[in-house]
Design a protein around this motif. Structure first.
Motif, short mmCIF file in Angstrom:
data_model
loop_
_atom_site.label_atom_id
_atom_site.label_comp_id
_atom_site.label_asym_id
_atom_site.label_seq_id
_atom_site.Cartn_x
_atom_site.Cartn_y
_atom_site.Cartn_z
N ARG A 40 41.57 21.62 0.17
CA ARG A 40 40.99 21.78 1.50
C ARG A 40 39.53 21.32 1.51
O ARG A 40 39.10 20.60 2.42
CB ARG A 40 41.08 23.24 1.93
CG ARG A 40 40.58 23.50 3.35
CD ARG A 40 40.50 25.00 3.62
NE ARG A 40 41.77 25.66 3.41
CZ ARG A 40 41.98 26.61 2.50
NH1 ARG A 40 40.99 26.98 1.67
NH2 ARG A 40 43.15 27.18 2.35
N THR A 41 38.79 21.73 0.49
CA THR A 41 37.38 21.33 0.39
C THR A 41 37.26 19.82 0.26
O THR A 41 36.38 19.19 0.88
CB THR A 41 36.73 22.01 -0.83
OG1 THR A 41 36.81 23.43 -0.67
CG2 THR A 41 35.27 21.60 -0.96
N TRP A 42 38.13 19.23 -0.54
CA TRP A 42 38.12 17.77 -0.74
C TRP A 42 38.41 17.05 0.57
O TRP A 42 37.72 16.07 0.91
CB TRP A 42 39.16 17.40 -1.79
CG TRP A 42 39.24 15.95 -2.13
CD1 TRP A 42 38.44 15.25 -3.00
CD2 TRP A 42 40.18 14.99 -1.62
NE1 TRP A 42 38.82 13.93 -3.06
CE2 TRP A 42 39.89 13.74 -2.23
CE3 TRP A 42 41.23 15.07 -0.72
CZ2 TRP A 42 40.61 12.58 -1.94
CZ3 TRP A 42 41.96 13.92 -0.43
CH2 TRP A 42 41.65 12.69 -1.04
N MET A 43 39.38 17.53 1.32
CA MET A 43 39.72 16.91 2.61
C MET A 43 38.55 17.01 3.58
O MET A 43 38.23 16.05 4.30
CB MET A 43 40.96 17.58 3.21
CG MET A 43 42.27 17.25 2.51
SD MET A 43 42.83 15.54 2.79
CE MET A 43 43.19 15.58 4.55
N GLN A 44 37.88 18.16 3.60
CA GLN A 44 36.74 18.35 4.49
C GLN A 44 35.60 17.41 4.11
O GLN A 44 34.93 16.84 4.98
CB GLN A 44 36.28 19.81 4.45
CG GLN A 44 37.26 20.78 5.06
CD GLN A 44 36.90 22.23 4.81
OE1 GLN A 44 36.06 22.55 3.95
NE2 GLN A 44 37.52 23.15 5.55
N THR A 125 30.54 3.44 14.24
CA THR A 125 31.32 3.06 13.06
C THR A 125 31.83 4.32 12.35
O THR A 125 32.46 4.22 11.30
CB THR A 125 30.46 2.24 12.07
OG1 THR A 125 29.31 3.01 11.68
CG2 THR A 125 30.01 0.94 12.70
N HIS A 126 31.55 5.48 12.93
CA HIS A 126 31.99 6.76 12.37
C HIS A 126 33.09 7.35 13.25
O HIS A 126 32.96 8.45 13.79
CB HIS A 126 30.82 7.74 12.28
CG HIS A 126 29.73 7.28 11.36
ND1 HIS A 126 28.48 7.88 11.33
CD2 HIS A 126 29.68 6.28 10.47
CE1 HIS A 126 27.72 7.26 10.43
NE2 HIS A 126 28.43 6.28 9.90
N ILE A 127 34.17 6.63 13.40
CA ILE A 127 35.25 7.08 14.27
C ILE A 127 35.81 8.43 13.81
O ILE A 127 36.22 9.25 14.62
CB ILE A 127 36.36 6.00 14.33
CG1 ILE A 127 35.80 4.76 15.04
CG2 ILE A 127 37.60 6.51 15.06
CD1 ILE A 127 36.74 3.57 15.07
N GLY A 128 35.81 8.65 12.51
CA GLY A 128 36.31 9.92 11.98
C GLY A 128 35.46 11.12 12.32
O GLY A 128 35.83 12.25 12.01
N ARG A 129 34.30 10.88 12.95
CA ARG A 129 33.42 12.00 13.33
C ARG A 129 33.34 12.20 14.84
O ARG A 129 32.59 13.07 15.31
CB ARG A 129 32.00 11.74 12.80
CG ARG A 129 31.88 11.67 11.29
CD ARG A 129 30.42 11.50 10.92
NE ARG A 129 30.25 11.26 9.50
CZ ARG A 129 29.07 11.03 8.92
NH1 ARG A 129 27.97 11.02 9.66
NH2 ARG A 129 28.98 10.81 7.62
N ARG A 171 42.13 9.74 14.58
CA ARG A 171 41.20 10.79 15.01
C ARG A 171 41.84 11.67 16.06
O ARG A 171 41.64 12.90 16.07
CB ARG A 171 39.91 10.16 15.56
CG ARG A 171 38.80 11.17 15.88
CD ARG A 171 38.45 12.00 14.68
NE ARG A 171 37.34 12.90 14.93
CZ ARG A 171 37.09 13.98 14.21
NH1 ARG A 171 37.87 14.30 13.18
NH2 ARG A 171 36.05 14.76 14.49
N LYS A 172 42.63 11.08 16.95
CA LYS A 172 43.33 11.87 17.95
C LYS A 172 44.27 12.88 17.28
O LYS A 172 44.33 14.04 17.69
CB LYS A 172 44.14 10.95 18.87
CG LYS A 172 45.02 11.69 19.86
CD LYS A 172 45.97 10.75 20.56
CE LYS A 172 46.99 11.52 21.39
NZ LYS A 172 48.00 10.62 22.02
N SER A 173 44.98 12.45 16.26
CA SER A 173 45.89 13.34 15.55
C SER A 173 45.14 14.51 14.93
O SER A 173 45.63 15.64 14.91
CB SER A 173 46.65 12.57 14.47
OG SER A 173 47.45 11.54 15.02
N GLU A 174 43.94 14.24 14.42
CA GLU A 174 43.13 15.28 13.80
C GLU A 174 42.64 16.30 14.81
O GLU A 174 42.47 17.48 14.49
CB GLU A 174 41.94 14.65 13.07
CG GLU A 174 42.33 13.76 11.90
CD GLU A 174 41.16 12.95 11.36
OE1 GLU A 174 41.34 12.25 10.35
OE2 GLU A 174 40.06 13.01 11.96
#
Length: 215
Positions: A40-44, A125-129, A171-174
């Motif tokens: 979990r920590t690694w994924m975060q 460029t930080h779509i994951g954020r 990102r939508k899935s997240e």
């Protein structure tokens, strides 16, 4: 007396064995939960990194994932129901990362050029954020750009645009549980529109190719 003593000895042995078994199971569950916590920590940590960083480090990310999930995959039965659900969700999230990065590798997209497309289509460029409240606007911006520029795009340009939309989809899935219904409906409509526009280009290219073959 001897028989009674033997029975007592057997009973004590059985009780000891049961106690050790329970302790062993408890320890095993504790180890699994610790491994899940590390995963979990690694994924975060990976989620907080820029998308470009993840892409550069992808081979290392894949190896770390394998190491972290190996024992967990062997011990899912030892997890609680909620832990199994969480683990499955994290693995699905990783699978989406993998699909995006493997797709990029397959079409050999240039890293700097991809960042330019990300910035132009989504503003970052930080779509994951991207935050939940801003995801709909990011999709809308990407589709606005697609509508305006698609007639001038080469097939290579479509590769970049499609990859960026794929990152938005990840990102939508997240964030799915954090989006309101209005945003979900609008984003879904925008995704369908993008697919329709791309298919229209593919149909146009196929028709043009057919005409050239008949000449």
């Amino acid at each position: 007396m001897k028989l009674k003593g033997l029975r007592s000895l057997v009973l004590a042995f059985v009780l000891t064995a049961v106690t050790l078994s329970v302790q062993g199971q408890s320890q095993s569950k504790s180890q699994v939960e610790q491994s899940l916590k590390e995963f979990r920590t690694w994924m975060q940590q990976k989620s907080s990194q820029a998308d470009s960083t993840i892409r550069r480090e992808w081979p290392t990310v894949k190896e770390e994932y394998k190491e972290l999930t190996y024992s967990l995959d062997q011990n899912t039965k030892s997890m609680t129901e909620s832990s199994r659900s969480e683990y499955a969700a994290m693995k699905q999230r990783y699978k989406e990362w993998e699909e995006r990065n493997e797709t990029r590798k397959a079409v050999d997209l240039d890293g700097q050029e991809l960042e330019r497309w990300e910035r132009t289509m989504t503003g970052t460029t930080h779509i994951g954020r991207i935050k939940p409240a801003l995801l709909r606007d990011a999709f809308a911006r990407a589709l606005d750009y697609t509508r305006e520029e698609r007639r001038n795009w080469s097939l290579r340009d479509w590769d970049y645009a499609e990859f960026v939309l794929g990152e938005l989809q990840t990102r939508k899935s997240e964030l799915l549980d954090k989006l309101n219904n209005g945003d979900k409906i609008k984003i879904a409509a925008l995704q369908v529109e993008f697919v329709t526009l791309k298919k229209s280009r593919e149909a146009k290219d196929a028709y043009q190719e057919m005409r050239e073959e008949k000449r």
